[in-house]
Design a protein around this motif. Structure first.
Motif, PDB file in Angstrom:
ATOM      1  N   THR A  78       0.712  -1.316   0.079  1.00  0.00           N
ATOM      2  CA  THR A  78       0.022  -0.057  -0.048  1.00  0.00           C
ATOM      3  C   THR A  78       0.907   1.324  -0.091  1.00  0.00           C
ATOM      4  O   THR A  78       2.046   1.169  -0.258  1.00  0.00           O
ATOM      5  CB  THR A  78      -0.890   0.032   1.348  1.00  0.00           C
ATOM      6  N   ASP A  79       0.124   2.449   0.068  1.00  0.00           N
ATOM      7  CA  ASP A  79       0.981   3.818   0.001  1.00  0.00           C
ATOM      8  C   ASP A  79       1.580   4.178   1.486  1.00  0.00           C
ATOM      9  O   ASP A  79       2.100   5.204   1.513  1.00  0.00           O
ATOM     10  CB  ASP A  79       0.076   4.926  -0.593  1.00  0.00           C
ATOM     11  N   SER A  80       1.030   3.465   2.495  1.00  0.00           N
ATOM     12  CA  SER A  80       1.525   3.959   3.831  1.00  0.00           C
ATOM     13  C   SER A  80       1.547   3.022   4.734  1.00  0.00           C
ATOM     14  O   SER A  80       0.871   1.913   4.654  1.00  0.00           O
ATOM     15  CB  SER A  80       0.534   5.344   4.381  1.00  0.00           C
ATOM     16  N   VAL A  81       2.454   3.230   5.830  1.00  0.00           N
ATOM     17  CA  VAL A  81       2.458   2.226   6.880  1.00  0.00           C
ATOM     18  C   VAL A  81       1.107   1.827   7.597  1.00  0.00           C
ATOM     19  O   VAL A  81       0.598   0.660   7.867  1.00  0.00           O
ATOM     20  CB  VAL A  81       3.373   2.623   7.877  1.00  0.00           C
ATOM     21  N   TYR A  82       0.194   3.064   7.747  1.00  0.00           N
ATOM     22  CA  TYR A  82      -1.075   2.781   8.262  1.00  0.00           C
ATOM     23  C   TYR A  82      -2.060   1.942   7.350  1.00  0.00           C
ATOM     24  O   TYR A  82      -2.600   1.157   7.943  1.00  0.00           O
ATOM     25  CB  TYR A  82      -1.606   4.171   8.591  1.00  0.00           C
ATOM     26  N   GLN A  83      -2.002   2.184   6.204  1.00  0.00           N
ATOM     27  CA  GLN A  83      -2.855   1.299   5.035  1.00  0.00           C
ATOM     28  C   GLN A  83      -2.349  -0.026   5.317  1.00  0.00           C
ATOM     29  O   GLN A  83      -3.084  -0.790   5.161  1.00  0.00           O
ATOM     30  CB  GLN A  83      -2.625   2.129   3.692  1.00  0.00           C
ATOM     31  N   GLU A  84      -1.199  -0.245   5.247  1.00  0.00           N
ATOM     32  CA  GLU A  84      -0.512  -1.564   5.392  1.00  0.00           C
ATOM     33  C   GLU A  84      -1.342  -2.312   6.350  1.00  0.00           C
ATOM     34  O   GLU A  84      -1.728  -3.438   6.258  1.00  0.00           O
ATOM     35  CB  GLU A  84       1.062  -1.515   5.481  1.00  0.00           C
ATOM     36  N   ASN A  97       7.582   1.068  17.694  1.00  0.00           N
ATOM     37  CA  ASN A  97       8.111   2.421  17.251  1.00  0.00           C
ATOM     38  C   ASN A  97       8.136   2.890  16.029  1.00  0.00           C
ATOM     39  O   ASN A  97       9.229   3.439  15.174  1.00  0.00           O
ATOM     40  CB  ASN A  97       9.831   2.148  17.644  1.00  0.00           C
ATOM     41  N   LEU A  98       6.881   2.676  15.465  1.00  0.00           N
ATOM     42  CA  LEU A  98       6.600   3.154  13.954  1.00  0.00           C
ATOM     43  C   LEU A  98       5.729   4.350  14.074  1.00  0.00           C
ATOM     44  O   LEU A  98       5.333   4.795  12.996  1.00  0.00           O
ATOM     45  CB  LEU A  98       5.956   1.897  13.161  1.00  0.00           C
ATOM     46  N   THR A  99       5.187   4.937  15.033  1.00  0.00           N
ATOM     47  CA  THR A  99       4.104   5.759  14.981  1.00  0.00           C
ATOM     48  C   THR A  99       4.518   7.235  14.091  1.00  0.00           C
ATOM     49  O   THR A  99       3.770   7.410  13.351  1.00  0.00           O
ATOM     50  CB  THR A  99       3.761   6.456  16.691  1.00  0.00           C
ATOM     51  N   ILE A 100       5.812   7.482  14.322  1.00  0.00           N
ATOM     52  CA  ILE A 100       6.124   8.870  13.355  1.00  0.00           C
ATOM     53  C   ILE A 100       6.183   8.375  11.986  1.00  0.00           C
ATOM     54  O   ILE A 100       6.490   9.457  11.181  1.00  0.00           O
ATOM     55  CB  ILE A 100       7.381   9.125  13.993  1.00  0.00           C
ATOM     56  N   TYR A 101       6.267   7.187  11.648  1.00  0.00           N
ATOM     57  CA  TYR A 101       6.312   7.004  10.180  1.00  0.00           C
ATOM     58  C   TYR A 101       4.905   6.391   9.367  1.00  0.00           C
ATOM     59  O   TYR A 101       4.909   5.972   8.441  1.00  0.00           O
ATOM     60  CB  TYR A 101       7.220   5.589   9.948  1.00  0.00           C
ATOM     61  N   LYS A 102       3.923   6.676  10.435  1.00  0.00           N
ATOM     62  CA  LYS A 102       2.515   5.961   9.925  1.00  0.00           C
ATOM     63  C   LYS A 102       2.074   6.481   8.670  1.00  0.00           C
ATOM     64  O   LYS A 102       1.473   5.623   7.830  1.00  0.00           O
ATOM     65  CB  LYS A 102       1.671   6.020  11.234  1.00  0.00           C
ATOM     66  N   GLU A 103       2.557   7.537   8.293  1.00  0.00           N
ATOM     67  CA  GLU A 103       1.990   8.104   6.973  1.00  0.00           C
ATOM     68  C   GLU A 103       3.114   8.003   5.796  1.00  0.00           C
ATOM     69  O   GLU A 103       2.571   8.294   4.676  1.00  0.00           O
ATOM     70  CB  GLU A 103       1.761   9.667   7.103  1.00  0.00           C
ATOM     71  N   ARG A 104       4.241   7.446   6.270  1.00  0.00           N
ATOM     72  CA  ARG A 104       5.234   7.375   5.224  1.00  0.00           C
ATOM     73  C   ARG A 104       4.974   6.207   4.357  1.00  0.00           C
ATOM     74  O   ARG A 104       4.220   5.121   4.769  1.00  0.00           O
ATOM     75  CB  ARG A 104       6.556   6.969   5.934  1.00  0.00           C
ATOM     76  N   HIS A 105       5.237   6.305   3.160  1.00  0.00           N
ATOM     77  CA  HIS A 105       5.302   5.238   2.073  1.00  0.00           C
ATOM     78  C   HIS A 105       6.337   4.075   2.415  1.00  0.00           C
ATOM     79  O   HIS A 105       7.551   4.403   2.738  1.00  0.00           O
ATOM     80  CB  HIS A 105       5.591   5.712   0.744  1.00  0.00           C
ATOM     81  N   PRO A 106       5.670   3.134   2.428  1.00  0.00           N
ATOM     82  CA  PRO A 106       6.638   1.704   3.015  1.00  0.00           C
ATOM     83  C   PRO A 106       7.975   1.831   2.243  1.00  0.00           C
ATOM     84  O   PRO A 106       8.807   1.556   2.734  1.00  0.00           O
ATOM     85  CB  PRO A 106       5.530   0.489   2.642  1.00  0.00           C
ATOM     86  N   MET A 107       7.808   1.959   0.910  1.00  0.00           N
ATOM     87  CA  MET A 107       9.247   1.822   0.084  1.00  0.00           C
ATOM     88  C   MET A 107      10.231   3.039   0.373  1.00  0.00           C
ATOM     89  O   MET A 107      11.255   3.107  -0.004  1.00  0.00           O
ATOM     90  CB  MET A 107       8.704   1.745  -1.313  1.00  0.00           C
ATOM     91  N   SER A 108       9.727   4.027   1.061  1.00  0.00           N
ATOM     92  CA  SER A 108      10.875   5.177   1.464  1.00  0.00           C
ATOM     93  C   SER A 108      11.247   4.821   2.850  1.00  0.00           C
ATOM     94  O   SER A 108      12.096   5.669   3.462  1.00  0.00           O
ATOM     95  CB  SER A 108       9.801   6.386   1.479  1.00  0.00           C
ATOM     96  N   LEU A 109      10.767   3.728   3.573  1.00  0.00           N
ATOM     97  CA  LEU A 109      11.360   3.364   4.815  1.00  0.00           C
ATOM     98  C   LEU A 109      12.863   2.507   4.645  1.00  0.00           C
ATOM     99  O   LEU A 109      13.013   1.956   3.701  1.00  0.00           O
ATOM    100  CB  LEU A 109      10.550   2.430   5.579  1.00  0.00           C
ATOM    101  N   SER A 110      13.476   2.495   5.812  1.00  0.00           N
ATOM    102  CA  SER A 110      14.604   1.969   6.071  1.00  0.00           C
ATOM    103  C   SER A 110      14.396   0.411   5.924  1.00  0.00           C
ATOM    104  O   SER A 110      13.301   0.000   6.509  1.00  0.00           O
ATOM    105  CB  SER A 110      15.605   2.087   7.329  1.00  0.00           C
TER     106      SER A 110
END
Ligand code: ATP
Ligand code: MG
Length: 235
Positions: free
Chosen positions: A115-121, A145-158
């Motif tokens: 999906t497009d975001s951690v939350y959507q995932e 420890n993912l709350t601050i990344y919840k709107e991020r696109h999964p592919m932009s994550l480490s």
């Protein structure tokens, strides 16, 4: 493994440790004389026999290339066994129907994030559940420890953040058996501890958990015993 005080046994034997939780329930998953591998050539491993009960966390160890990931894929039906049986709650389940029984977090999380975001995932993980408890998503985000990344696109994550997202998805799915393939590779100590806590919490909710890992600290923290997959296991 012995030095860690963990109970190690080769899965060619069927006797069970005394400390088994939920012995009165049938094993969540059991394999009988299982041979795994690929169409051409020798089995990667064979004569595998083991059971994992609800509420247990069992480690899966063995040398690189001995077949741990192949075993994981066979248990959840992504590949067919060469021989033997895979049973869920005492019923033999053919490979095509296993995908509903066990959820696998793969070694490489890139294959599992859509999906497009951690939350959507995480929301997608609840999609086949009747009563969607979206509050749990926030708890899982916090615990991993993912709350601050919840709107991020999964592919932009480490790599580690993707891995934790995939673990969060597994935590929300309602499969009774969860398999984690190297869940802490590339995570720092704090995140390893968070993953350990999530897996322990899931086992207390009655999940049967298999953890493939080379991380002795993780295994020692959460597993009651380990299954050793030996190269060309034979007995
Ligand atoms: N698609 C494939 N086709 C043929 N052989 C394969 C395939 N995938 C893996 N293998 C082989 O099967 C064996 C077991 O691989 P597997 O990935 O299950 O090992 P592993 O125990 O998970 O190793 P690692 O600890 O490195 O993750 C290896 O010899 C590997 O080269
Ligand atoms: Mg592997």
């Amino acid at each position: 493994i012995k030095a860690l005080g963990l109970r190690s046994y080769t899965p060619t034997r069927l006797e069970l440790p005394d400390t088994m939780p939920s012995r009165n329930e049938p094993p969540a998953v059991e394999v009988k004389d299982l041979a795994i591998g690929y169409e051409k050539g020798e089995p990667v491993a064979q004569h595998l026999n083991f059971r994992v009960y609800p509420g247990e966390i069992v480690g899966v160890v063995g040398k690189n290339g001995c077949g741990k990931s192949t075993l994981a894929r066979t248990l959840c039906g992504l590949q067919k066994e060469l021989r033997g049986e895979v049973l869920y709650k005492n019923s033999m389940v053919p490979s095509k129907r296993r995908i509903r029984k066990a959820y696998l977090v793969m070694q490489d999380p890139d294959y599992q994030l859509f999906t497009d975001s951690v939350y959507q995932e995480l929301l997608l993980a609840l999609s086949d559940q009747k009563e969607k408890d979206e509050k749990r998503i926030d708890d899982i985000l916090d615990e991993l420890n993912l709350t601050i990344y919840k709107e991020r696109h999964p592919m932009s994550l480490s790599g580690g953040q993707k891995q934790r997202t995939a673990i969060g998805v597994a935590a929300l799915r309602d499969a009774e058996v969860l398999i984690f393939d190297e869940p802490t590779s590339g995570l720092d100590y704090k995140n390893m501890e968070s993953v350990a806590e999530i897996l322990s919490a899931l086992s207390k909710r009655g999940k049967a958990i298999l953890v493939i890992s080379h991380d002795n600290e993780l295994l020692m923290k959460i597993c009651s015993r380990v299954i050793r997959v030996d190269e060309r296991t034979s007995s």
